[in-house]
Motif scaffolding. Structure first.
Motif, short mmCIF file in Angstrom:
data_model
loop_
_atom_site.label_atom_id
_atom_site.label_comp_id
_atom_site.label_asym_id
_atom_site.label_seq_id
_atom_site.Cartn_x
_atom_site.Cartn_y
_atom_site.Cartn_z
N SER A 172 0.81 -1.25 0.25
CA SER A 172 0.07 -0.23 -0.27
C SER A 172 0.84 1.39 0.00
O SER A 172 2.36 1.27 0.29
CB SER A 172 -0.59 -0.07 1.39
N LYS A 173 0.36 2.28 -0.60
CA LYS A 173 1.45 4.03 -0.64
C LYS A 173 1.03 4.25 0.47
O LYS A 173 -0.10 4.01 1.76
CB LYS A 173 1.19 4.50 -0.90
N VAL A 174 1.99 4.41 1.45
CA VAL A 174 1.69 5.18 2.85
C VAL A 174 2.85 6.63 2.96
O VAL A 174 2.88 6.96 2.40
CB VAL A 174 3.19 3.92 3.81
N ILE A 175 1.46 7.29 3.88
CA ILE A 175 1.66 8.71 4.24
C ILE A 175 1.43 8.66 5.71
O ILE A 175 0.70 8.42 6.59
CB ILE A 175 0.10 9.37 3.66
N ILE A 176 2.62 8.72 6.05
CA ILE A 176 3.02 9.31 7.17
C ILE A 176 2.24 11.19 7.98
O ILE A 176 2.47 11.85 7.29
CB ILE A 176 4.04 9.74 7.49
N LEU A 177 1.22 10.72 8.18
CA LEU A 177 0.09 12.34 9.67
C LEU A 177 0.43 11.97 11.09
O LEU A 177 0.51 11.09 11.34
CB LEU A 177 -0.84 11.65 9.03
N ILE A 203 5.21 13.53 -2.05
CA ILE A 203 4.86 14.72 -0.76
C ILE A 203 5.23 15.33 0.99
O ILE A 203 4.90 13.93 1.73
CB ILE A 203 3.05 14.77 -0.54
N TYR A 204 6.05 15.77 1.19
CA TYR A 204 6.62 15.96 2.34
C TYR A 204 6.67 17.04 2.43
O TYR A 204 6.62 18.29 2.18
CB TYR A 204 8.45 15.73 1.84
N ALA A 205 5.74 17.54 4.17
CA ALA A 205 6.19 18.80 4.88
C ALA A 205 7.23 19.94 4.49
O ALA A 205 8.32 19.49 4.52
CB ALA A 205 6.11 18.18 6.46
N PRO A 206 7.43 21.08 3.74
CA PRO A 206 8.46 21.63 3.88
C PRO A 206 9.19 21.95 4.37
O PRO A 206 10.38 22.10 4.42
CB PRO A 206 8.02 22.59 2.54
N GLU A 207 8.70 22.57 5.80
CA GLU A 207 9.33 22.56 6.68
C GLU A 207 11.04 20.82 7.43
O GLU A 207 12.02 21.67 8.37
CB GLU A 207 8.52 22.43 8.42
N GLY A 267 4.15 10.12 1.62
CA GLY A 267 4.45 11.63 1.91
C GLY A 267 4.11 11.30 3.74
O GLY A 267 4.60 10.86 5.10
N TYR A 268 4.80 12.68 4.00
CA TYR A 268 4.85 12.72 5.55
C TYR A 268 4.57 14.52 5.72
O TYR A 268 4.53 15.35 5.13
CB TYR A 268 6.40 12.35 5.51
N LEU A 269 3.52 14.15 6.51
CA LEU A 269 2.49 15.46 6.50
C LEU A 269 2.17 15.87 8.28
O LEU A 269 2.61 14.92 8.60
CB LEU A 269 1.15 15.96 6.16
N LEU A 270 2.37 16.78 8.68
CA LEU A 270 2.56 17.49 10.21
C LEU A 270 0.25 17.51 9.82
O LEU A 270 0.13 17.63 9.25
CB LEU A 270 3.04 18.94 10.03
N LYS A 271 0.21 17.07 11.74
CA LYS A 271 -1.21 17.25 11.67
C LYS A 271 -1.87 19.06 11.79
O LYS A 271 -2.52 18.31 11.56
CB LYS A 271 -1.02 16.26 13.04
N ASP A 272 -0.73 19.79 11.84
CA ASP A 272 -1.05 21.38 12.03
C ASP A 272 -1.77 21.33 10.26
O ASP A 272 -2.06 22.54 10.41
CB ASP A 272 -0.96 21.75 12.48
#
Length: 198
Positions: A73-78, A121-125, A97-102
């Motif tokens: 499965s494709k995985v996105i970390i949140l 997709i990765y959070a820019p920070e 993907g790695y995204l932040l909850k905020d």
């Protein structure tokens, strides 16, 4: 229809995410897990397109689960954790993907679609940190620190690694120097905060 499994140990967050994503015309939440073990089981049973994974969960962390389901499965970390150590481990596990909850909620839906289109997709920070936050310890020093974290004494570490106690002491002082801390507890805390080990 994009089929989604969500793994999140906070029940309110799990429910809210499920409801939000089910509102999207092209998405369906086919399973919800509250720990890493459940997430792996659901991915194997449901074969979703995407698994949205929190990191700090009981039984198995999201990173451990991601390592097991990548390819199925494709995985996105949140997650709430913008830690470069976690991010680097997630990249090694092959997450898409790695995204932040905020982040804004609409960003999650658009990120899911982008990942389905083959993008990452990765959070820019996190991108800023990833290049200057390598773990400075050698493999042997990491081993010593993990044994310290397990509560082993200098003597027990020496026996485990088949080296002299004096050598263990040298490793410990090198670890403290490199991490710029004054004792073993601080070394463990520092490494955990950086996400270098769980």
């Amino acid at each position: 229809m994009i089929r989604i499994v969500i793994a999140e140990d906070q029940r309110m967050m799990l429910g809210a995410l499920g409801s939000l994503l089910n509102l999207e015309d092209d998405m369906e939440v086919v399973g919800k897990a509250s720990n890493g073990e459940e997430a792996i089981t659901l991915v194997l049973e449901q074969k979703p397109d995407i698994c949205i994974m929190d990191i700090e969960m009981p039984e198995k962390s999201g990173l451990e689960a991601a390592e097991e389901v990548t390819g199925k499965s494709k995985v996105i970390i949140l997650t709430t954790f913008a830690r470069s150590g976690y991010f680097q481990r997630a990249l090694k596990a092959g997450v898409q993907g790695y995204l932040l909850k905020d982040s804004p909620s609409e960003e999650l839906a658009s990120s899911i679609r982008s990942v389905m289109d083959g993008k990452r997709i990765y959070a820019p920070e996190l991108m800023d940190d990833v290049y200057n936050e390598e773990n400075p310890l050698t493999d042997r020093e990491k081993e010593v620190l993990e044994l310290i974290a397990e509560g082993k004494s200098t003597k027990e570490i020496a026996q485990s690694l088949n080296i002299k106690t004096g050598t263990v002491r040298n490793y410990i002082s090198a670890i403290l120097d490199k991490l710029e801390v004054t004792n073993r507890i601080e070394a463990i805390t520092h490494s955990k905060q950086k996400g270098w080990f769980q």
